[in-house]
Design a protein around this motif. Sequence first.
Motif, short mmCIF file in Angstrom:
data_model
loop_
_atom_site.label_atom_id
_atom_site.label_comp_id
_atom_site.label_asym_id
_atom_site.label_seq_id
_atom_site.Cartn_x
_atom_site.Cartn_y
_atom_site.Cartn_z
N UNK A 82 0.55 -1.08 -0.33
CA UNK A 82 -0.29 -0.76 0.10
C UNK A 82 1.11 0.91 -0.07
N UNK A 83 0.74 2.44 0.04
CA UNK A 83 0.98 4.31 -0.23
C UNK A 83 1.53 3.86 0.93
N UNK A 84 2.87 4.05 1.63
CA UNK A 84 3.81 4.38 3.22
C UNK A 84 4.83 5.21 2.45
N UNK A 85 5.92 4.85 3.31
CA UNK A 85 6.82 5.70 3.33
C UNK A 85 7.77 5.02 4.63
N UNK A 86 9.01 5.13 4.19
CA UNK A 86 10.22 5.44 5.56
C UNK A 86 11.03 5.92 5.52
N UNK A 87 12.05 6.14 6.68
CA UNK A 87 13.46 6.68 6.47
C UNK A 87 14.65 5.64 7.28
N UNK A 88 15.64 5.79 6.47
CA UNK A 88 16.68 4.98 6.65
C UNK A 88 17.87 5.87 6.91
N UNK A 89 18.35 5.38 8.24
CA UNK A 89 19.41 6.57 8.68
C UNK A 89 21.11 5.22 8.50
N UNK A 90 21.71 6.11 7.12
CA UNK A 90 22.77 5.43 6.80
C UNK A 90 24.33 5.83 7.97
N UNK A 91 24.65 4.88 8.52
CA UNK A 91 25.44 4.77 8.73
C UNK A 91 26.99 4.87 8.45
N UNK A 92 27.11 4.50 6.63
CA UNK A 92 27.87 4.64 6.55
C UNK A 92 28.19 6.36 6.03
N UNK A 93 27.04 6.63 5.87
CA UNK A 93 27.01 8.26 5.18
C UNK A 93 27.22 9.52 6.34
N UNK A 94 27.82 9.13 7.76
CA UNK A 94 27.55 9.78 8.66
C UNK A 94 25.98 10.39 8.94
N UNK A 95 25.08 9.09 8.81
CA UNK A 95 23.97 8.90 9.47
C UNK A 95 22.76 9.87 8.49
N UNK A 96 23.06 9.97 7.33
CA UNK A 96 22.30 10.57 6.51
C UNK A 96 20.68 9.77 6.10
N UNK A 97 19.98 10.95 6.67
CA UNK A 97 18.53 10.52 6.27
C UNK A 97 18.16 10.21 5.39
N UNK A 98 17.64 8.91 4.68
CA UNK A 98 17.25 8.55 3.23
C UNK A 98 15.56 8.25 3.32
N UNK A 99 15.21 9.49 2.38
CA UNK A 99 13.36 9.04 2.35
C UNK A 99 13.24 8.16 1.80
N UNK A 100 11.95 7.09 1.88
CA UNK A 100 11.76 6.38 0.56
C UNK A 100 9.91 6.32 0.69
N UNK A 101 9.32 6.80 -0.54
CA UNK A 101 8.44 6.97 -0.71
C UNK A 101 7.67 5.40 -1.71
N UNK A 102 6.85 5.01 -0.76
CA UNK A 102 6.41 3.55 -1.47
C UNK A 102 5.09 4.06 -2.23
#
Length: 473
Positions: free
Chosen positions: A425-445
């Motif tokens: 279904x529609x959704x979203x989540x964020x991922x904290x990238x520990x290999x890139x200074x904890x950059x936050x990736x925002x994913x739209x589903x």
Amino acid sequence: MQEYIQRNIDVELLEWKNNPMRKPLLLRGARQVGKSSAVRHFGKEFKYFAEVNFERHKAVKTFFQGDIDIRLIAQKIAKYINVPIEEGETLLFLDEIQECPEAIMALRFFKEDYPGLHVIAAGSLLEFTLQELPTYGVGRIHTLFMYPMTFDEFLKANDENGLIDMKGQADSRHPLDDAFHEKLVEYFRIYLLVGGMPEAVLAWIKTHDFNQCSRVQEDIILTYDDDFSKYKKRVSPDLLRTTMRGICHQPGEKITFKQISADYRSSQIREAVRLLTLAGLTTPVVATSGTGIPLDAEANEKNMKILFLDSGLLLTVLQLEGNLAQHLIEQIMTGNPQELVNKGGLVEMVAGLEILRNKPCVQRQRMFYWEKSGNSIAEIDYLDIFNLKVTPIEIKSGTQGGMKSLWLFMREKHLTEAIRCSFENFGEFCYTDSQADNAVRHITIVPLYALENLQKMKYGKVWLQETFSNKNM
């Protein structure tokens, strides 16, 4: 029972009709995607509809020979087919215009000498004729590209406008109720099997029998096979058939020419792919570095995946060779959604076709993907541009841990936004990238059945609130 199925291009044709700066219109696309039917349906908007088919009305070709007097030609056509041709009252339709190159070259003079007359031209294998002409009036002719039916058009054909409205209002913060979501997933399964060729869709609406759809699809494939004999001055018809079937065996995969055939050189197969693309049967998805805009600036034309015209036709090609399609069909009908997405190259291909068909139809669209080779292979299914930024689109269902290629690409390109398409279904989540200074990736589903929502967002027709937020601007 309906015989004409409403198409997205109907709106484009109405806009063209009412445009005071209107030019003659050239409608382009593969055979049997519905070009002629759409124009005939559109003809009901006029007092008179004058159709000339150059395959049937061969004598009309002589009207375009010698000096071009457009108004005199229109008068001759009116007398020949016994239909009045009047400015503002008549739609003149020149079908199978590839049979009369002189008529193609004369189209531009309608704009100059008869601007009040509505003129549309279309044809099969038109692209080959256009390539051979020194000029056909670029700048004085308007072009629209037409494809098989999108999933939304398929829903309209099944009288499911309510489902279209519901998913059009949904977004990552406002997912659909489970009942609507599950119904759309089931319709998408049917769409994978039936495809979007109008005659096959009409067979489904009338009979709800996949076997009836298959018979239509077999006839269409045989028509394409017959067309290949018309290419023989350019390449062997057997090579074209072999290449088409080889492409169908590799849906969603990077094309390997040796797997298509060991009997032909790579250069010969590449030329066959080019001709199939001209005929509208295939669309290359070209590898690019994805570093910036435009995406084709760093494209590598030697590496590509290829989208076949239609999922229903692809399955038919495989079935004509035996039971090769049976596993795919069983997977579509009974497999769980996650397995269908993650293991089925067909779903990735159809997602690409949906993205392509929902782009503006005023130009030939290019498609791109990203790959990285080395100790471990990484790939992003599609790349597109949103908010003037390169945006990765992954066709995948599952957990964050199964998206290593996506995290790698976003890390390398310093991106924070991406799209995941699946049967979720529609959704979203964020991922904290520990290999890139904890950059936050925002994913739209975005569900596979709602890829039109992506294009509405991209081209400003609809703004999906808070999806691709301004947090990074």
